[in-house]
Design a protein around this motif. Structure first.
Motif, PDB file in Angstrom:
ATOM      1  N   ALA A  79       4.641  -1.082  -7.809  1.00  0.00           N
ATOM      2  CA  ALA A  79       6.028  -0.921  -7.364  1.00  0.00           C
ATOM      3  C   ALA A  79       6.993  -1.532  -8.372  1.00  0.00           C
ATOM      4  O   ALA A  79       8.039  -0.962  -8.678  1.00  0.00           O
ATOM      5  N   ILE A  80       6.625  -2.702  -8.916  1.00  0.00           N
ATOM      6  CA  ILE A  80       7.493  -3.356  -9.901  1.00  0.00           C
ATOM      7  C   ILE A  80       7.575  -2.513 -11.174  1.00  0.00           C
ATOM      8  O   ILE A  80       8.640  -2.298 -11.739  1.00  0.00           O
ATOM      9  N   TYR A  81       6.422  -1.995 -11.645  1.00  0.00           N
ATOM     10  CA  TYR A  81       6.379  -1.325 -12.954  1.00  0.00           C
ATOM     11  C   TYR A  81       6.945   0.098 -12.923  1.00  0.00           C
ATOM     12  O   TYR A  81       7.438   0.602 -13.940  1.00  0.00           O
ATOM     13  N   LEU A  82       6.868   0.750 -11.768  1.00  0.00           N
ATOM     14  CA  LEU A  82       7.161   2.186 -11.696  1.00  0.00           C
ATOM     15  C   LEU A  82       8.514   2.600 -12.282  1.00  0.00           C
ATOM     16  O   LEU A  82       8.553   3.498 -13.141  1.00  0.00           O
ATOM     17  N   PRO A  83       9.654   1.972 -11.915  1.00  0.00           N
ATOM     18  CA  PRO A  83      10.917   2.449 -12.489  1.00  0.00           C
ATOM     19  C   PRO A  83      11.003   2.258 -14.006  1.00  0.00           C
ATOM     20  O   PRO A  83      11.585   3.095 -14.694  1.00  0.00           O
ATOM     21  N   GLY A  95      -0.621  -2.817  -5.266  1.00  0.00           N
ATOM     22  CA  GLY A  95       0.529  -1.988  -4.911  1.00  0.00           C
ATOM     23  C   GLY A  95       1.848  -2.636  -5.293  1.00  0.00           C
ATOM     24  O   GLY A  95       2.816  -1.952  -5.656  1.00  0.00           O
ATOM     25  N   CYS A  96       1.896  -3.950  -5.239  1.00  0.00           N
ATOM     26  CA  CYS A  96       3.100  -4.696  -5.617  1.00  0.00           C
ATOM     27  C   CYS A  96       3.339  -4.546  -7.121  1.00  0.00           C
ATOM     28  O   CYS A  96       4.458  -4.278  -7.567  1.00  0.00           O
ATOM     29  N   TYR A 148      14.192   0.823  -2.697  1.00  0.00           N
ATOM     30  CA  TYR A 148      13.072   0.699  -1.750  1.00  0.00           C
ATOM     31  C   TYR A 148      12.351  -0.624  -1.964  1.00  0.00           C
ATOM     32  O   TYR A 148      12.006  -1.308  -1.011  1.00  0.00           O
ATOM     33  N   ASN A 149      12.126  -0.977  -3.218  1.00  0.00           N
ATOM     34  CA  ASN A 149      11.456  -2.252  -3.504  1.00  0.00           C
ATOM     35  C   ASN A 149      12.220  -3.406  -2.856  1.00  0.00           C
ATOM     36  O   ASN A 149      11.623  -4.295  -2.243  1.00  0.00           O
ATOM     37  N   LYS A 150      13.548  -3.367  -3.016  1.00  0.00           N
ATOM     38  CA  LYS A 150      14.381  -4.433  -2.452  1.00  0.00           C
ATOM     39  C   LYS A 150      14.207  -4.483  -0.935  1.00  0.00           C
ATOM     40  O   LYS A 150      13.971  -5.537  -0.355  1.00  0.00           O
ATOM     41  N   LYS A 151      14.306  -3.310  -0.307  1.00  0.00           N
ATOM     42  CA  LYS A 151      14.158  -3.216   1.153  1.00  0.00           C
ATOM     43  C   LYS A 151      12.805  -3.730   1.629  1.00  0.00           C
ATOM     44  O   LYS A 151      12.665  -4.222   2.740  1.00  0.00           O
ATOM     45  N   LEU A 152      11.789  -3.557   0.771  1.00  0.00           N
ATOM     46  CA  LEU A 152      10.420  -3.902   1.159  1.00  0.00           C
ATOM     47  C   LEU A 152      10.025  -5.310   0.716  1.00  0.00           C
ATOM     48  O   LEU A 152       8.858  -5.691   0.808  1.00  0.00           O
ATOM     49  N   GLY A 153      10.986  -6.051   0.198  1.00  0.00           N
ATOM     50  CA  GLY A 153      10.706  -7.417  -0.217  1.00  0.00           C
ATOM     51  C   GLY A 153       9.848  -7.521  -1.468  1.00  0.00           C
ATOM     52  O   GLY A 153       9.123  -8.501  -1.657  1.00  0.00           O
ATOM     53  N   ILE A 154       9.938  -6.507  -2.338  1.00  0.00           N
ATOM     54  CA  ILE A 154       9.154  -6.516  -3.581  1.00  0.00           C
ATOM     55  C   ILE A 154      10.070  -6.916  -4.733  1.00  0.00           C
ATOM     56  O   ILE A 154      11.172  -6.380  -4.865  1.00  0.00           O
ATOM     57  N   PRO A 155       9.651  -7.891  -5.567  1.00  0.00           N
ATOM     58  CA  PRO A 155      10.526  -8.354  -6.650  1.00  0.00           C
ATOM     59  C   PRO A 155      10.784  -7.262  -7.694  1.00  0.00           C
ATOM     60  O   PRO A 155      10.035  -6.292  -7.788  1.00  0.00           O
ATOM     61  N   ALA A 156      11.861  -7.450  -8.471  1.00  0.00           N
ATOM     62  CA  ALA A 156      12.252  -6.449  -9.470  1.00  0.00           C
ATOM     63  C   ALA A 156      11.633  -6.706 -10.840  1.00  0.00           C
ATOM     64  O   ALA A 156      11.608  -5.821 -11.689  1.00  0.00           O
ATOM     65  N   THR A 208       0.839  -1.201   0.000  1.00  0.00           N
ATOM     66  CA  THR A 208       0.000   0.000   0.000  1.00  0.00           C
ATOM     67  C   THR A 208       0.876   1.255   0.000  1.00  0.00           C
ATOM     68  O   THR A 208       0.530   2.251  -0.632  1.00  0.00           O
ATOM     69  N   GLY A 209       2.018   1.188   0.664  1.00  0.00           N
ATOM     70  CA  GLY A 209       2.923   2.344   0.682  1.00  0.00           C
ATOM     71  C   GLY A 209       3.460   2.652  -0.703  1.00  0.00           C
ATOM     72  O   GLY A 209       3.541   3.812  -1.117  1.00  0.00           O
ATOM     73  N   MET A 210       3.833   1.609  -1.463  1.00  0.00           N
ATOM     74  CA  MET A 210       4.334   1.832  -2.824  1.00  0.00           C
ATOM     75  C   MET A 210       3.194   2.238  -3.760  1.00  0.00           C
ATOM     76  O   MET A 210       3.416   2.960  -4.734  1.00  0.00           O
ATOM     77  N   ASP A 211       1.975   1.812  -3.475  1.00  0.00           N
ATOM     78  CA  ASP A 211       0.818   2.292  -4.242  1.00  0.00           C
ATOM     79  C   ASP A 211       0.690   3.807  -4.044  1.00  0.00           C
ATOM     80  O   ASP A 211       0.504   4.559  -5.003  1.00  0.00           O
TER      81      ASP A 211
END
Ligand code: FE
Length: 390
Positions: A281-285, A277-278, A326-334, A189-192
């Protein structure tokens, strides 16, 4: 003519739920989800406060995640029988979104989803009831937005509803409700919220009214999300406000293709749902690198605002790297591969998904136009983790 619309009142701070005591009315219906609000005692508190305000109270419980047309119709029926003058929605995005649609069908029983999905075409609400929203997650910001998403499971489609009539009258942003979020939900939700703020800032519909809200939200997410994820409740409080600021921005500036892509991939694969949100987070960069080819200035503003330095091109890179960190820190895949999407299924479906994503309601305000072929290429980069160079 441009318009900027927010709830009339936004109450915020620990314990603000108590403001329910001060609402003026005769009958309130509370719309909630699957039980966490009940389990943590917030539902009882809300009922007590409303009774203290002199209201008769009824509950509409068990709104499911991704609420259905059927749930909306049942809720509207309950409202027509009870005739509340306040609709109080409480919980994650789903019960609040569902309650917004119930409100429309309560006041206009003869309307249809087909009529309501034309953007900004709602009949005039507030003929029977006012609407308060109390979020328990820190992401969707539906408590301040003009949006709701309802799913028609029989037809297999989502109805995105958009109209300032469904912007709530009152938002109660009480961070104690968000203290109950599990860690993964806090990350997603934070990355959303970050995606909302960044997409609103670069949107073709951004304005002097939305820019400061978006920038402040971005700064706050970068400042507080990691600590909130680690369980720091002061940081959790700031994230609850940050997501709300982001919501105020994107309700008025709209979003971009990160959301278009997340909407069309959420339920597309047999390996399971990709949480909203996941996916963002993956798509944003990847999307930032794509959009920046059409202009770096707005992304450079964002990078400056979080203390990065360099040329505009360097700033775009540093911003993308920071999001990936941030994604890495938050356990979100790349990548989507890393998320676990099957390669053969991805290859089979990507062209169709790309076409659907281009047609999504969020694509129109993206700062760079995109064709279905480019969208497919972008998805392939995201699947494999290859650099966006077009
Ligand atoms: Fe979102």
């Amino acid at each position: 003519m441009a318009r900027f619309t927010l709830p009339r009142d936004i109450y915020y701070g620990k314990g603000t739920l108590e403001v329910l005591k001060t609402l003026k009315g005769k009958k309130a219906i509370i719309v909630v989800g699957g039980g966490s609000m009940n389990r943590f005692g917030f539902l009882d508190k809300a009922v007590d406060y409303l009774k203290e305000a002199g209201m008769e109270v009824q509950l509409f419980e068990n709104v499911e995640p991704d609420p259905s047309v059927e749930t909306v119709m049942r809720g509207a029926e309950a409202m027509r029988a009870f005739e509340p003058d306040w609709i109080i929605s409480m919980g994650g995005g789903s019960p609040i979104d569902a309650a917004k649609a119930m409100w429309a069908f309560y006041e206009y029983p003869d309307t249809t989803f087909e009529q309501l999905i034309t953007p900004f075409n709602f009949p005039e609400l507030r003929q029977k009831a006012k609407f308060a929203a109390i979020p328990s997650t820190s992401g969707t910001a539906t408590e301040v937005t003009a949006f709701s998403v309802i799913t028609d499971y029989q037809k297999g489609i989502k109805y995105p509803l958009a109209d300032f009539n469904i912007t709530p009258d009152v938002a109660i942003v009480d961070p104690t409700l968000a203290e109950t979020m599990p860690q993964k939900l806090t990350a997603h939700t934070g990355m959303d919220a970050l995606t909302h703020a960044i997409e609103a800032y670069v949107s073709t519909l951004h304005s002097p009214f939305t820019d400061p809200l978006a920038i402040k939200a971005i700064q706050m997410v970068f400042d507080y999300l990691p600590a909130s994820y680690e369980g720091d409740m002061n940081a959790r409080e700031q994230m609850h406000y940050a997501q709300c600021l982001a919501g105020m921005a994107f309700s008025n500036a709209l979003l971009g293709i990160v959301h278009s892509m997340a909407h069309k991939t959420g339920a597309a694969f047999s390996t399971g749902h990709i949480p909203h949100g996941c996916a963002n987070a993956i798509y944003l960069p990847y999307v930032i690198r794509y959009n920046a080819k059409a202009g770096t200035a707005r992304y450079a503003d964002i990078a400056h605002a979080i203390g990065l330095t360099g040329t505009d091109e360097e700033l775009v890179e540093k911003l993308c790297d920071k999001i990936s960190d941030y994604n890495k820190k938050l356990g979100i895949p790349a990548t989507l591969k890393e998320f676990g999407i099957n390669e053969a299924e991805f290859n089979e479906k990507v062209a169709k998904i790309a076409e659907l994503a281009v047609g999504d309601a969020c694509t129109g305000s993206n700062p760079r136009q995109i064709t279905p072929a480019e969208m497919e290429k972008l998805f392939r980069c995201i699947y494999n983790g290859t650099r966006v160079e077009f």
